[in-house]
Design an enzyme around this catalytic site. Sequence first.
Site, PDB file in Angstrom:
ATOM      1  N   HIS A  58     -57.129 -68.924  23.148  1.00 38.78           N
ATOM      2  CA  HIS A  58     -57.893 -69.360  24.322  1.00 38.78           C
ATOM      3  C   HIS A  58     -59.369 -69.065  24.081  1.00 38.78           C
ATOM      4  CE1 HIS A  58     -57.983 -65.096  25.153  1.00 38.78           C
ATOM      5  NE2 HIS A  58     -56.664 -65.040  25.241  1.00 38.78           N
ATOM      6  N   GLY A  80     -61.285 -66.749  24.950  1.00 42.16           N
ATOM      7  CA  GLY A  80     -61.613 -65.370  24.563  1.00 42.16           C
ATOM      8  C   GLY A  80     -61.486 -65.178  23.058  1.00 42.16           C
ATOM      9  N   HIS A  81     -60.366 -65.631  22.499  1.00 40.92           N
ATOM     10  CA  HIS A  81     -60.192 -65.562  21.046  1.00 40.92           C
ATOM     11  C   HIS A  81     -61.324 -66.308  20.338  1.00 40.92           C
ATOM     12  CE1 HIS A  81     -55.761 -65.333  22.261  1.00 40.92           C
ATOM     13  NE2 HIS A  81     -55.941 -64.212  21.578  1.00 40.92           N
ATOM     14  N   ASP A 139     -59.306 -55.428  26.073  1.00 44.64           N
ATOM     15  CA  ASP A 139     -58.357 -54.417  25.616  1.00 44.64           C
ATOM     16  C   ASP A 139     -59.156 -53.190  25.166  1.00 44.64           C
ATOM     17  OD1 ASP A 139     -55.774 -56.118  25.649  1.00 44.64           O
ATOM     18  OD2 ASP A 139     -57.214 -57.374  24.594  1.00 44.64           O
TER      19      ASP A 139
END
Length: 279
Positions: free
Chosen positions: A31, A33-34, A147
């Site tokens: 997505h 973010g990646h 994360d």
Amino acid sequence: MLVAEWIEQVRAWRGHVTGSVGFVPTMGYLHAGHLELVRRARHENDAEAVSIFVNPLQFGPGEDFARYPRDLECDLRLLQDERVDLVFAPEVVEIYPPGFSTVVDVGSIGQRLEGASRPGHFRGVATVVTKLFMVVQPHRAYFGWKDAQQVAVIRKLVADLAIPVEIVAVPTVREEDGLAYSSRNIYLSPEERRAAPALYAALTHARVLWQEGERDAERLRQAVYARLAEEPLIRVDYVSVADAGTMEELAVADRPAVLSLAAWLGTTRLIDAVLLGAE
Ligand code: AMP
């Protein structure tokens, strides 16, 4: 773009590339973010490798390993468009062949928060990231602040084992309503998806209190709980104000800290985090 399934293929590629290598480890189902991590790595290095591997070792029994979303074809198209040089997409048996028994355990930093809710999770993360680092041998590796505990764990790992990889942490990419992009968002029902932006809204609410001078960590945590209590579809697992380096819970947020949470929406567990003065 070379798509490698075998460690030997990656080693052969690595033997030929010149200049700096940037590396983005992922579990796929890519997505925005990646892709932000991928672009950062592209920008800051001469060559770029991305791995796609749903790592069974970081999932507990009863977690979503089997149903974790996968779409390799789509991922490869996206990475091709980003001009990635190498994609390493191994099968489980290539990473964990029969008889595999060595694990990497970072200790207490990996036993709090996500590690408490998901025992063994960070042992799985640290083990696979160590192996991927040994295979790809990057100069820099890119991880998302969403994360945040993972960032702290990986930084501890490379420091403790003197692994010569620079760890770059990248700000969280969010949808317009604030929800952090996550491969797991696909699990949300329409009602849960409508409720989900409350996670980030609760974090930003507490961050504003922090910006206005509130340093009592318990009051900050309670502000997050109070905001989330307004959303009946959200069941909170934890809310934390922790030291950004050690992930130890703080009483006073007087140093770079991570404000993070984990919560269930139905059967989907989401996490999110913001930094308090750590960027
Ligand atoms: P995953 O595939 O979920 O293991 O994530 C791979 C990497 O992408 C990890 O370093 C994540 O922290 C990072 N990542 C996941 N979601 C986001 C996001 N919304 N923004 C930035 N990075 C992210």
